[in-house]
Design a protein around this motif. Sequence first.
Motif, short mmCIF file in Angstrom:
data_model
loop_
_atom_site.label_atom_id
_atom_site.label_comp_id
_atom_site.label_asym_id
_atom_site.label_seq_id
_atom_site.Cartn_x
_atom_site.Cartn_y
_atom_site.Cartn_z
N VAL A 17 7.18 -9.08 10.07
CA VAL A 17 5.80 -8.96 9.59
C VAL A 17 5.60 -9.96 8.47
O VAL A 17 6.56 -10.34 7.79
CB VAL A 17 5.46 -7.52 9.14
N ALA A 18 4.36 -10.38 8.27
CA ALA A 18 4.09 -11.43 7.29
C ALA A 18 2.70 -11.29 6.72
O ALA A 18 1.82 -10.66 7.32
CB ALA A 18 4.24 -12.79 7.96
N HIS A 19 2.50 -11.89 5.56
CA HIS A 19 1.15 -12.07 5.01
C HIS A 19 1.10 -13.44 4.36
O HIS A 19 2.11 -13.95 3.86
CB HIS A 19 0.77 -10.96 4.03
N PRO A 20 -0.08 -14.08 4.37
CA PRO A 20 -0.19 -15.40 3.74
C PRO A 20 -0.04 -15.28 2.22
O PRO A 20 -0.47 -14.29 1.62
CB PRO A 20 -1.60 -15.86 4.09
N TYR A 21 0.60 -16.28 1.63
CA TYR A 21 0.66 -16.33 0.17
C TYR A 21 -0.76 -16.51 -0.36
O TYR A 21 -1.62 -17.07 0.32
CB TYR A 21 1.53 -17.49 -0.31
N GLY A 22 -1.02 -16.01 -1.55
CA GLY A 22 -2.35 -16.09 -2.16
C GLY A 22 -2.88 -17.50 -2.28
O GLY A 22 -4.09 -17.73 -2.21
N ASN A 23 -1.99 -18.50 -2.41
CA ASN A 23 -2.44 -19.88 -2.54
C ASN A 23 -2.70 -20.55 -1.18
O ASN A 23 -3.05 -21.72 -1.13
CB ASN A 23 -1.41 -20.70 -3.33
N GLY A 24 -2.51 -19.78 -0.09
CA GLY A 24 -2.75 -20.31 1.25
C GLY A 24 -1.66 -21.24 1.74
O GLY A 24 -1.82 -21.91 2.75
N ASN A 25 -0.54 -21.30 1.03
CA ASN A 25 0.53 -22.21 1.37
C ASN A 25 1.71 -21.45 1.98
O ASN A 25 2.68 -21.13 1.30
CB ASN A 25 0.97 -22.99 0.12
N GLY A 26 1.62 -21.12 3.25
CA GLY A 26 2.71 -20.45 3.94
C GLY A 26 2.60 -18.94 3.95
O GLY A 26 1.59 -18.36 3.54
N PHE A 27 3.66 -18.30 4.43
CA PHE A 27 3.70 -16.86 4.62
C PHE A 27 4.87 -16.23 3.87
O PHE A 27 5.95 -16.80 3.80
CB PHE A 27 3.87 -16.51 6.10
N ASN A 28 4.63 -15.05 3.35
CA ASN A 28 5.71 -14.17 2.90
C ASN A 28 6.07 -13.35 4.14
O ASN A 28 5.25 -12.59 4.64
CB ASN A 28 5.23 -13.26 1.77
N GLN A 29 7.26 -13.53 4.65
CA GLN A 29 7.65 -12.85 5.88
C GLN A 29 8.97 -12.12 5.70
O GLN A 29 9.87 -12.60 5.04
CB GLN A 29 7.70 -13.80 7.06
N VAL A 30 9.01 -10.93 6.31
CA VAL A 30 10.19 -10.07 6.21
C VAL A 30 10.46 -9.51 7.60
O VAL A 30 9.54 -9.11 8.31
CB VAL A 30 9.96 -8.90 5.21
N ALA A 31 11.74 -9.47 7.97
CA ALA A 31 12.14 -8.88 9.25
C ALA A 31 12.86 -7.56 9.00
O ALA A 31 13.67 -7.46 8.08
CB ALA A 31 13.03 -9.84 10.03
N PHE A 32 12.54 -6.56 9.80
CA PHE A 32 13.08 -5.22 9.65
C PHE A 32 13.84 -4.80 10.90
O PHE A 32 13.49 -5.21 12.00
CB PHE A 32 11.95 -4.22 9.38
N GLU A 33 14.82 -3.91 10.71
CA GLU A 33 15.63 -3.42 11.82
C GLU A 33 14.89 -2.44 12.71
O GLU A 33 15.29 -2.23 13.84
CB GLU A 33 16.90 -2.75 11.28
N ASN A 34 13.83 -1.82 12.19
CA ASN A 34 13.10 -0.87 13.03
C ASN A 34 11.60 -0.95 12.79
O ASN A 34 11.13 -1.47 11.77
CB ASN A 34 13.63 0.56 12.86
N ILE A 35 10.87 -0.45 13.75
CA ILE A 35 9.41 -0.55 13.75
C ILE A 35 8.80 0.25 12.61
O ILE A 35 7.83 -0.19 11.99
CB ILE A 35 8.86 -0.09 15.12
N GLU A 36 9.35 1.40 12.30
CA GLU A 36 8.79 2.25 11.25
C GLU A 36 8.79 1.54 9.90
O GLU A 36 7.81 1.59 9.16
CB GLU A 36 9.55 3.58 11.16
N LEU A 37 9.90 0.86 9.56
CA LEU A 37 9.97 0.13 8.29
C LEU A 37 9.00 -1.05 8.28
O LEU A 37 8.36 -1.34 7.26
CB LEU A 37 11.39 -0.35 8.03
N ALA A 38 8.89 -1.75 9.41
CA ALA A 38 7.95 -2.88 9.50
C ALA A 38 6.52 -2.40 9.32
O ALA A 38 5.72 -3.03 8.62
CB ALA A 38 8.13 -3.59 10.84
N ALA A 39 6.18 -1.27 9.95
CA ALA A 39 4.82 -0.72 9.83
C ALA A 39 4.54 -0.29 8.40
O ALA A 39 3.45 -0.52 7.87
CB ALA A 39 4.64 0.44 10.80
N LYS A 40 5.52 0.33 7.77
CA LYS A 40 5.36 0.79 6.39
C LYS A 40 5.09 -0.40 5.45
O LYS A 40 4.23 -0.34 4.59
CB LYS A 40 6.60 1.56 5.94
N GLN A 41 5.84 -1.49 5.64
CA GLN A 41 5.63 -2.69 4.81
C GLN A 41 4.23 -3.27 5.04
O GLN A 41 3.55 -3.65 4.10
CB GLN A 41 6.69 -3.75 5.11
N SER A 42 3.81 -3.32 6.29
CA SER A 42 2.47 -3.84 6.62
C SER A 42 1.39 -3.01 5.95
O SER A 42 0.42 -3.55 5.41
CB SER A 42 2.26 -3.84 8.13
#
Length: 166
Positions: A17-42
């Motif tokens: 899952v990812a979100h754009p950095y506030g300055n519009g320069n790239g993404f903060n992205q994190v990978a999770f081992e399971n869907i529940e953790l990814a959804a929680k971060q989102s």
Amino acid sequence: MIKFLSQVWPTTGNYLVAHPYGNGNGFNQVAFENIELAAKQSEMWAKQGFDCYFAIGSVSSNGQGASRKSEVVKEFRTFILDIDCGEDKDYQTQQDAFEALKTFITKLNLPKPILVNSGYGWHVYWTLTESITASEWLPIAQRFKQAVAHAGLIADRTRTADRASV
């Protein structure tokens, strides 16, 4: 969100899952081992005011700063279209795009997809019952992209066969 992600994500790998950095320069992205953790971060990012994105394929990397380069994508369970709408787009309204999509689905005798209102159009997902490898997915996605163009449906051509897309 968990139900949706469970339908479109593969059954194995890490989920990015990812979100754009506030300055519009790239993404903060994190990978999770399971869907529940990814959804929680989102959900946490959304509460902080960020637009959230997800990679449709599972990745081999994990944790903060995980890579979503095409060579680390492992598996897929969905084929996608991104249909944009607006005054400066080929489809003026979401209804125009929806009608074109219905015609496309009928013409190709495709099953009913999952539709998500992107705010500026439609994200369209056709899911598989089982995951396939990235090397199996790519030639099918490329042929699907060609079929979309041949049938006259106007969609973002860069997303349909891009293994690293969010």
